[in-house]
Motif scaffolding. Structure first.
Motif, PDB file in Angstrom:
ATOM      1  N   THR A  95       0.682   4.605  -3.331  1.00 30.21           N
ATOM      2  CA  THR A  95       1.687   3.660  -2.828  1.00 30.21           C
ATOM      3  C   THR A  95       1.055   2.314  -2.495  1.00 30.21           C
ATOM      4  OG1 THR A  95       2.933   5.515  -1.900  1.00 30.21           O
ATOM      5  CG2 THR A  95       3.485   3.332  -1.096  1.00 30.21           C
ATOM      6  N   TYR A  96      -0.130   2.360  -1.913  1.00 32.26           N
ATOM      7  CA  TYR A  96      -0.856   1.139  -1.553  1.00 32.26           C
ATOM      8  C   TYR A  96      -1.181   0.310  -2.800  1.00 32.26           C
ATOM      9  CZ  TYR A  96      -4.545  -1.694   0.675  1.00 32.26           C
ATOM     10  OH  TYR A  96      -5.329  -2.715   1.145  1.00 32.26           O
ATOM     11  N   MET A  97      -1.618   0.979  -3.854  1.00 31.13           N
ATOM     12  CA  MET A  97      -1.916   0.276  -5.114  1.00 31.13           C
ATOM     13  C   MET A  97      -0.641  -0.307  -5.722  1.00 31.13           C
ATOM     14  SD  MET A  97      -5.218   0.375  -5.756  1.00 31.13           S
ATOM     15  CE  MET A  97      -5.236  -0.134  -4.028  1.00 31.13           C
ATOM     16  N   LYS A  98       0.462   0.427  -5.622  1.00 31.05           N
ATOM     17  CA  LYS A  98       1.745  -0.073  -6.112  1.00 31.05           C
ATOM     18  C   LYS A  98       2.146  -1.320  -5.328  1.00 31.05           C
ATOM     19  CE  LYS A  98       5.642   0.205  -8.446  1.00 31.05           C
ATOM     20  NZ  LYS A  98       5.676  -0.069  -9.894  1.00 31.05           N
ATOM     21  N   ALA A  99       1.917  -1.287  -4.022  1.00 27.93           N
ATOM     22  CA  ALA A  99       2.218  -2.458  -3.187  1.00 27.93           C
ATOM     23  C   ALA A  99       1.406  -3.658  -3.643  1.00 27.93           C
ATOM     24  CB  ALA A  99       1.939  -2.142  -1.719  1.00 27.93           C
ATOM     25  N   ALA A 154       6.613  -5.264  -1.569  1.00 23.83           N
ATOM     26  CA  ALA A 154       5.290  -4.921  -1.040  1.00 23.83           C
ATOM     27  C   ALA A 154       5.397  -4.486   0.421  1.00 23.83           C
ATOM     28  CB  ALA A 154       4.343  -6.110  -1.165  1.00 23.83           C
ATOM     29  N   ALA A 155       6.231  -5.173   1.188  1.00 25.93           N
ATOM     30  CA  ALA A 155       6.418  -4.819   2.601  1.00 25.93           C
ATOM     31  C   ALA A 155       7.005  -3.418   2.726  1.00 25.93           C
ATOM     32  CB  ALA A 155       7.333  -5.836   3.271  1.00 25.93           C
ATOM     33  N   SER A 156       7.995  -3.118   1.891  1.00 22.01           N
ATOM     34  CA  SER A 156       8.638  -1.801   1.926  1.00 22.01           C
ATOM     35  C   SER A 156       7.650  -0.696   1.541  1.00 22.01           C
ATOM     36  CB  SER A 156       9.837  -1.789   0.967  1.00 22.01           C
ATOM     37  OG  SER A 156      10.435  -0.513   0.930  1.00 22.01           O
TER      38      SER A 156
END
Length: 935
Positions: free
Chosen positions: A216-220, A246-248
């Motif tokens: 998820t962090y990489m997707k952000a 990115a915030a979500s």
């Protein structure tokens, strides 16, 4: 023989290198590394000479050589020495890869793919050295070579299905591409890292939640890169969308949730910038206010998060973001003042507008000063922020000057504004900003020339104003600022119309007068249409009124200074490039580079009954690049629980578990299964902390997320609670009703507390309560309401002195005459209401004293009679004895009379020193066979 020597040199080199890890001083470390380097070079030379075709072994030796040189580079005293050592290390690691790659195809054909894991490690090391060289030299060529090395590492890791390492390499590539400004490529690399971590979560179930968080962090971060890409293109509305995503995504993670408000603040800021550029000024002002609020909240949340963050790179990022949030909030305050100034200017309140432009200027100056004074910011960051802020400061000063010119009706101030616009052009790093600043400069000059023409009627000023307007329009067109170009064209035509009208008013010849009016009509029509295209309908309407007057051939009372006013287009924020994020970074890779573990606590059962056993599973994964030794799991046994089962190789120490240096290799996992028995009621937190040791002997820790476990009391209806929780928990509710139980304990605070709770619980609940003692019993629970149920038999010659007067006190001379004690107790028993079937309790504290004076036989006879009477009257009895005061023969003679025994004891020689409590027996009744540590 030479090969044996080479092997000895290899071992000696590794020994010196290991010693270098262990020592603290730089000089000692360097000395050992230099010795390691000397022996390593000899090893490489012998292997190369004697085994030229053993490519893999030779490659491994080259890797060791490069590693030592890289470590020495860290200790080098100056930039030149560091660079030279790193360059040499790079050459040696390149030779390592050349030798290893020579033989890898042969291994792969044979199906021997295990060595690809080691090859991947060498490729990753090569990339790391290249990145270090770039940091020293700023040569972008090293970054490009690092990307190639990391792609090779991905290929190697894929061959042995090391999917988490594939993700790491994609992450590193994304960071390099970000450094190169290749945001589109970085977006794709972060996407690939996210997908790889997602696959790792599916494959390695122990780390499922951990890798999902990273996915998820990489997707952000892929969304952040998209936001940066749109920001660079001035597509602020699109940047806003990706920052919000990115915030979500950050908010949905466990580890990086605290960063979510930062990106939401950026989303609001991008929204505000977009609205400002579309001249929706009121809406923009509102969005800037929201952005300022978000940045303030971000700072508060980051400060709270700092207390929990352990990783150095993440802590450093958070510290920089805290400082950056203050600066970004100040930027929003400046923009709020700027938008206010624009609103006031459009309303014609030029004095107030000028003042607000001054407020904005001061705000941006303070902002720049804060950036330049911040020591934690890199030189590159400070330079970048200065380049972005200086044009804004100068433009605000120019707009303030134009507002003053209009407020004071001093057209000459337009020339001062023009000079400031030219200064803004010089300080701008963005081509569009430079073009717009030039356009504004020429427009200001046109205003000055127009005013002078009106004063002097000198045609040269007319020509000058016209030329300046044409130049302004040209620069606006080149900057793709169409509304400004249209406005300039409209103003130029309006200026021409003024000249025609002025000439017509002075002309006496009707034919010539008519031609001037016709010319004025045509240029006014063009001007009116241009003002509409430039989104200035009010100005278009003003021209329309002039056109109607011209058509009626009236005398026009019109002043050029009312026509040629400073337009709002010169104060448009399109004139400058807004600051972009400078401190944000995708941190978290550092934890994989060194010794690091990730641990999970699996505790499926969160509610248990007293005496029930539960299974806890602590899953430990080594996510770092070196082996570690597990030392201890602190808090492995939570308070109120007893350890029943554990791994064979471990040993319990109080509430901790000694792991005895259990080795855990990189990317390996260890499951520690514990069986625990609930011994105390209540809710307790299970929060183990794992201590482990890295190759250098450093002791590291990892705290697991705490889990609360609630233990409910298992109470049997035939139990009489003592009021002392440790005893009641072990006895599953209390002493069995009607039992006589011995409390065997030396004189301790815990013994006195248990007796007190036993008596007070009876008194408070309204039970008939007897106490046989040699001393007073002072307690607040004996009140006029409860004293009738409390019977106190004081066996002491000074009983009259040590007690107060109240009902049911029996003062006896001592323990010499046991018959007197029996008579007093029987007297009290006969007074009791036989219809009262409620439980009754009695505590006899004098047994040890009686046994010392009357010996075993007489004491046994007396107790037998007393206990028989008490049982017949429904009493549950607690007898207190100090076993240390009597022989074992005497204690056995007495203890046989009781159905149960509660024992309080010390462990002075045990590892887990302290005071403990256990139920030694409780005939025919269930209880917990365990010892409890007393607080």
């Amino acid at each position: 023989m030479p090969l044996v020597i080479a092997q000895v040199h290899h071992v000696v080199s590794k020994t010196f290198q290991a010693q270098a890890y262990a020592v603290r001083g730089a000089r000692e470390k360097k000395s050992r590394l230099e010795k390691a380097l000397k022996y390593r070079k000899q090893t490489v030379e012998i292997f190369g000479r004697l085994t030229p075709f053993f490519y893999w072994n030779r490659g491994v030796m080259q890797n060791y050589l490069a590693g030592i040189q890289a470590e020495l580079a860290e200790l080098a005293p100056d930039l030149e020495s560091k660079t030279k050592l790193l360059e040499t290390a790079v050459i040696n690691i390149e030779e390592c890869l050349r030798l290893c790659n020579t033989v890898m195809p042969s291994f792969e054909r044979k199906g021997e793919t295990a060595l690809f894991a080691a090859l991947r490690r060498y490729q990753d090391t090569y990339a790391s050295l290249l990145l270090r060289l770039h940091d020293l030299t700023r040569d972008p060529g090293y970054l490009k070579k690092a990307v190639e090395a990391l792609r090779d590492a991905i290929e190697s890791a894929s061959k042995v299905d090391l999917i988490s390492l594939v993700a790491e390499s994609y992450w590193k590539i994304a960071k390099v591409q970000d450094e190169l400004g290749e945001h589109q490529k970085a977006t794709a690399s972060f996407e690939q890292a996210s997908e790889s971590y997602r696959k790792a979560a599916e494959k390695i179930l122990v780390l499922k939640d951990f890798y999902r968080d990273y996915a998820t962090y990489m997707k952000a971060w892929s969304e952040i890169e998209r936001a940066w890409l749109h920001h660079a293109k001035r597509e602020y509305d699109q940047a806003k969308i990706h920052y919000a995503k990115a915030a979500s995504l950050h908010d949905s993670t466990n580890r990086w949730k605290y960063l979510s408000p930062n990106y939401m603040a950026w989303a609001r800021l991008e929204e505000a910038e977009d609205l400002s550029r579309r001249e929706q000024i009121s809406e923009a002002l509102n969005s800037f206010q929201k952005a300022a609020k978000f940045f303030a909240e971000t700072k508060t949340i980051l400060l709270e998060a700092m207390q929990r963050i352990e990783d150095a790179d993440e802590k450093d990022l958070t510290q920089r973001l805290i400082k950056a949030s203050t600066i970004r909030e100040e930027y929003c305050r400046g923009r709020i003042a700027l938008e206010d100034a624009k609103i006031l200017g459009r309303k014609g309140n030029h004095d107030a507008s000028s003042e607000k432009y001054g407020v904005a200027t001061d705000s941006f100056k303070r902002l720049l000063k804060s950036v330049e004074a911040e020591k934690s910011f890199s030189k590159a960051t400070i330079m970048k922020d200065r380049q972005e802020l200086m044009p804004i400061i100068i433009l605000c000063q120019a707009w303030q000057m134009m507002a003053r010119a209009e407020a004071e009706a001093t057209p000459s101030l337009y020339l001062d504004a023009s000079k400031l616009f030219e200064e803004a052009k010089e300080s701008s790093i963005d081509e569009k900003t430079r073009l717009l600043a030039l356009g504004h400069s020429f427009f200001s000059k046109a205003l000055d020339a127009g005013a002078r023409f009106e004063e002097t009627r000198d045609i040269q000023f007319h020509l000058s104003a016209t030329q300046h307007l044409e130049n302004a329009a040209n620069f606006y067109v080149r900057a793709n600022f169409k509304t400004a170009a249209e406005y300039t064209t409209a103003t130029q035509r309006l200026f021409d119309a003024y000249v025609y009208i002025s000439n017509a008013n002075k002309e006496t010849d009707p034919a010539k007068k008519a031609r001037f009016y016709m010319a004025a009509e045509k240029v006014l029509q063009i001007s009116m249409g241009a003002f509409l295209k430039s989104k200035h309908p009010a100005k278009s309407e003003q021209v329309h009124q002039i056109l109607n007057n011209v058509r009626k051939e009236r005398e026009l009372a019109i002043s050029l200074t009312k026509i040629l006013v400073a337009p709002t287009i010169t104060s448009s924020t399109t004139s400058f490039a807004i600051p972009s994020p400078s401190e944000e970074a995708a941190v978290g890779l550092e934890r994989f580079e060194h010794a690091n573990i990730q641990a999970n606590l699996n505790l499926p059962q969160r509610e248990v009954q007293l005496g029930e056993e539960i299974e806890a599973l602590i899953q430990i994964a080594n996510i770092g690049k070196q082996s570690i030794l597990l030392a201890k799991i602190e808090g492995a046994t939570p308070g109120g629980f007893q350890l029943v089962e554990k791994p064979e190789y471990s040993s319990p120490e109080n509430r901790h578990l000694n792991m005895k240096g259990k080795k855990l290799d990189p990317l390996k996992t260890e499951e520690v299964k514990l069986v625990l028995r609930a011994m105390r009621r209540g809710t307790r937190e299970f929060a183990p902390k794992i201590t482990y040791v890295d190759n250098a002997g450093n002791q590291l820790t990892s705290r697991l997320e705490p889990i609360s476990v609630t233990t409910a009391q298992t109470t049997f209806i035939d139990r009489i609670p003592t009021g002392y929780e440790p005893v009641d928990d072990l006895l599953l509710g209390g002493i069995p009703e009607g039992y006589a139980v011995a409390l065997t304990s030396p004189a301790t605070d815990e013994r006195e507390l248990l007796v007190r709770r036993f008596l007070e619980t009876g008194i408070i609940t309204g039970q008939i309560t007897f106490l046989v003692s040699t001393g007073a019993f002072d307690t607040e629970v004996v009140t006029p309401k409860t004293q009738m149920n409390f019977y106190h038999f004081i066996c002491n010659p000074s009983a009259d002195v040590i007690t107060v007067n109240r009902p049911n006190i029996f003062r006896l001379r001592g323990i010499e005459n046991l018959l007197d004690i029996s008579i007093a107790m029987n007297t009290a028993l006969r007074k009791l209401n036989p219809a009262d079937k409620n439980p009754r309790r009695c505590c006899i504290q004098i047994v040890s004293d009686v046994l010392l004076q009357h010996k075993a036989i007489q004491t046994r006879r007396w107790l037998t009679r007393i206990l028989t009477e008490l049982r017949a009257k429904g009493f549950t009895t607690l007898i207190v004895m100090d076993l240390g005061m009597h022989s074992s023969q005497e204690t056995r003679a007495v203890l046989d009379l009781f159905e149960g025994e509660i024992n309080i004891y010390d462990k002075p020689r045990a590892k887990s020193k302290g005071r403990y409590l256990a139920i030694r027996r409780m005939t025919g009744k269930e209880y917990l066979e365990a010892e409890v540590s007393l607080p």
